[in-house]
Design a protein around this motif. Structure first.
Motif, PDB file in Angstrom:
ATOM      1  N   ALA A 462       1.007  -1.351  -0.027  1.00  0.00           N
ATOM      2  CA  ALA A 462       0.290   0.062  -0.211  1.00  0.00           C
ATOM      3  C   ALA A 462       0.492   1.192   0.114  1.00  0.00           C
ATOM      4  O   ALA A 462       0.650   2.173  -0.430  1.00  0.00           O
ATOM      5  N   LEU A 463       2.139   1.322   0.982  1.00  0.00           N
ATOM      6  CA  LEU A 463       2.869   2.783   0.584  1.00  0.00           C
ATOM      7  C   LEU A 463       3.467   2.590  -0.295  1.00  0.00           C
ATOM      8  O   LEU A 463       3.712   3.450  -0.926  1.00  0.00           O
ATOM      9  N   ALA A 466       1.294   4.260  -2.695  1.00  0.00           N
ATOM     10  CA  ALA A 466       0.453   5.222  -2.731  1.00  0.00           C
ATOM     11  C   ALA A 466       2.135   6.383  -3.369  1.00  0.00           C
ATOM     12  O   ALA A 466       1.886   7.691  -3.472  1.00  0.00           O
ATOM     13  N   SER A 467       3.150   6.125  -2.819  1.00  0.00           N
ATOM     14  CA  SER A 467       4.305   6.901  -2.934  1.00  0.00           C
ATOM     15  C   SER A 467       4.488   7.021  -4.887  1.00  0.00           C
ATOM     16  O   SER A 467       4.379   7.751  -5.305  1.00  0.00           O
ATOM     17  N   TYR A 469       0.559   6.824  -6.765  1.00  0.00           N
ATOM     18  CA  TYR A 469       0.419   7.852  -6.777  1.00  0.00           C
ATOM     19  C   TYR A 469       0.822   9.220  -6.385  1.00  0.00           C
ATOM     20  O   TYR A 469      -0.069  10.161  -7.240  1.00  0.00           O
ATOM     21  N   PHE A 470       1.317   9.945  -4.868  1.00  0.00           N
ATOM     22  CA  PHE A 470       2.160  11.011  -4.972  1.00  0.00           C
ATOM     23  C   PHE A 470       3.249  11.645  -5.125  1.00  0.00           C
ATOM     24  O   PHE A 470       3.799  12.548  -5.012  1.00  0.00           O
ATOM     25  N   VAL A 486       1.928  14.887   3.000  1.00  0.00           N
ATOM     26  CA  VAL A 486       1.842  13.673   2.144  1.00  0.00           C
ATOM     27  C   VAL A 486       2.352  12.536   2.807  1.00  0.00           C
ATOM     28  O   VAL A 486       1.460  11.278   2.870  1.00  0.00           O
ATOM     29  N   MET A 490       0.490   9.164   4.582  1.00  0.00           N
ATOM     30  CA  MET A 490       0.913   7.687   4.134  1.00  0.00           C
ATOM     31  C   MET A 490       0.937   7.393   5.162  1.00  0.00           C
ATOM     32  O   MET A 490       0.747   6.065   5.462  1.00  0.00           O
ATOM     33  N   ALA A 493      -1.567   6.589   7.129  1.00  0.00           N
ATOM     34  CA  ALA A 493      -2.637   5.649   6.995  1.00  0.00           C
ATOM     35  C   ALA A 493      -2.187   3.260   6.659  1.00  0.00           C
ATOM     36  O   ALA A 493      -2.570   2.714   6.935  1.00  0.00           O
TER      37      ALA A 493
END
Length: 530
Positions: A462-463, A466-467, A469-470, A486, A490, A493
């Protein structure tokens, strides 16, 4: 006092020190980057700092605490005080002679042990010698402070010993703030930081000495004599120091090897600061608290309680360090960019190198923490020889692997060698405890470990997503506050995902957490002054 409160007391002080350490390293990175002054300071500081970690973070306690605790039981506080005065006289005298000898031979030490690679750069070498000469008396202060901290821990007064190390970072932050305000150049900053380290040693020694006075224990100097108790301590202390500080010894070796390439020493130091947060908060807290508790259980003949303490400590450390390791592996680059990428550090483009080293250190993190949880099983039984042998094997693995990988991988090769050596050491410690019947098989622990790994892997995935995506918000040049928001989101979350998954699949439950941090009822009650 419950085991939870004891872990929390030590961990809170260590957490404060580690967080302040982040601030210190952020300011140092901005002021010095990964340039020659940073290399010289980090190499010079690594030498006395290795000894600080050898003594102050549990290794000295491994030999001293069981003997001091025996004296408390046999002769009360007065008997333990007499024993501590005997030790103090020998320790003070030995440290004084050692400090003088080291100061006189510092040029040779730097050229052969601390940073042999600097000899090709006379200015960097000379600066390293000067800084190391200023800082080395810090060892004497911290060794004496470690003895007093061991006494406080045996008396179940954990707070002063846990909070004292934070003052190193407080003082160095103040020095960096002064340097920024006065506009000092790089060379002046290096010297100011070295003097700040020495002042911090004096302050930390004063803190634990005053805490002992408040505990009703006053240590007077006695002429050094090798009494039977002191001889026993010396027999135990040397191998305990080698074993308890194996991670730091490997780091010192890594620094010496890294001195062969520009910026490698400071890159390793910046990465080390980040992974020391979970290592310090969890591993060191467990090691400091577990040893006296395990010693008491074994002296009372309560083998069931001893086995329970060992298993719960491993369960507790893995519960917290596996997700930390997974996070360091997948989001090391945005972490390094947020913490360090500004000022001189940004100019030297140190982020890719430091983040690669940090990710590899993350792979070794569980091993480094497990070593802290396994070694009390030997030390509490006054066996310091066996783990010392394993430590020596670990050092050999580290040196050979680092020398093989450094020419092609640089600092990342040294981090790889350190992680491999850590896992080798942890595996040997556990295997022999099991073979001797000194590690009770715990079905619940064995079932939970795979589930903890699965939960950590899901969180890591997941991390990583996310990295990606952002990525635009985590890129170089993005304002600090945007990156912080941000990355903080992350991480928050990721924690929610990990805890949600680990509880859902049975890797942990509320009862397990309570058992992991609750001490069974036979230990003595605390005096309320921790």
């Amino acid at each position: 006092m419950s085991l939870a409160r004891k872990f929390a007391t030590v961990a809170s002080g260590t957490l404060m020190s580690r967080v302040l350490g982040f601030v210190r390293e952020m300011l140092m990175a901005a002021a010095l980057g990964t340039g020659p002054i940073a290399d010289a300071f980090n190499a010079a500081f690594q030498f006395p700092n290795t000894f600080r970690r050898l003594f102050a973070e549990g290794a000295f306690n491994a030999a001293f605490v069981p003997l001091f605790a025996k004296e408390i039981e046999a002769g009360g506080v007065d008997g333990a005080r007499r024993f501590s005065e005997e030790v103090f006289g020998v320790l003070f005298t030995t440290l004084l002679v050692l400090t003088i000898a080291m100061e006189l031979s510092m040029p040779l030490l730097v050229s052969t042990i601390v940073a042999p690679g600097f000899t090709d750069e006379p200015q960097k070498y000379d600066l390293t010698v000067r800084l190391a000469t200023i800082m080395f008396p810090y060892l004497m202060c911290m060794s004496l402070a470690a003895m007093m901290a061991g006494m406080l821990n045996s008396l179940r007064r954990y707070f002063a010993a846990a909070i004292a190390p934070a003052f190193l970072n407080i003082i160095l932050i103040a020095v960096l703030g002064y340097a920024w305000h006065e506009g000092l150049d790089w060379l002046e900053i290096g010297h100011a930081l070295a003097w700040g380290v020495l002042v911090a040693g004096v302050v930390q020694l004063a803190i634990v000495w005053i805490a002992l006075l408040h505990a009703g224990v006053r240590i007077s100097f006695r002429l050094p004599r090798l009494t039977p108790n002191v001889k026993r301590l010396l027999v135990l202390a040397f191998p305990a120091a080698i074993t308890g500080g194996i991670t730091q010894i490997n780091q010192l070796i890594g620094t010496a090897i890294a001195s062969g390439k520009d910026s490698a020493v400071s890159s390793l130091a910046y990465a080390d600061r980040v992974y020391q947060l979970p290592l310090g908060v969890v591993g060191i807290a467990v090691a400091i608290v577990l040893l006296p508790e395990l010693s008491r259980a074994l002296r009372a003949g309560d083998l069931k309680e001893a086995a329970n303490l060992q298993n719960r400590s491993v369960e507790f450390t893995l519960f917290l360090t596996l997700p930390a390791a997974a996070a360091l592996l997948v989001i090391s680059e945005p972490i390094v960019r947020l913490l360090y990428e500004r000022g001189a550090f940004a100019a030297t483009n140190g982020t890719p190198t430091v983040s690669a080293i940090l990710a590899i250190f993350g792979l070794g993190l569980p091993a480094f923490v497990l070593i802290k949880a396994f070694t009390p099983g030997y030390f509490a039984r006054e066996d310091t020889r066996t783990p010392m042998i394993f430590a020596a094997i670990s050092v050999a693995v580290n040196i050979s692997t680092a020398l093989a990988l450094f020419p092609t991988m640089g600092g990342a090769g040294i981090a790889t060698a350190s992680a491999i050596a850590g896992w080798v050491n942890a595996g040997m410690l556990l295997a022999v405890l099991i073979r001797r019947g000194q590690w009770g098989r715990d079905t619940g622990l064995m079932k939970r470990i795979p589930k903890l790994i699965v939960a950590s892997a899901i969180m890591a995935a997941a991390l990583w997503a996310a990295s990606r995506y952002f990525s635009d918000s985590l890129a170089p040049g993005v304002p600090f506050y945007e990156q912080a928001v941000v990355l903080g989101g992350m991480i928050t979350a990721g924690m929610m995902i990990y805890f949600g998954v680990v509880f859902a699949i049975g890797g942990a439950d509320i009862g397990m957490v309570r058992r992991s941090i609750r001490r069974s009822g036979k230990a003595m009650p605390a005096d309320g002054n921790d």
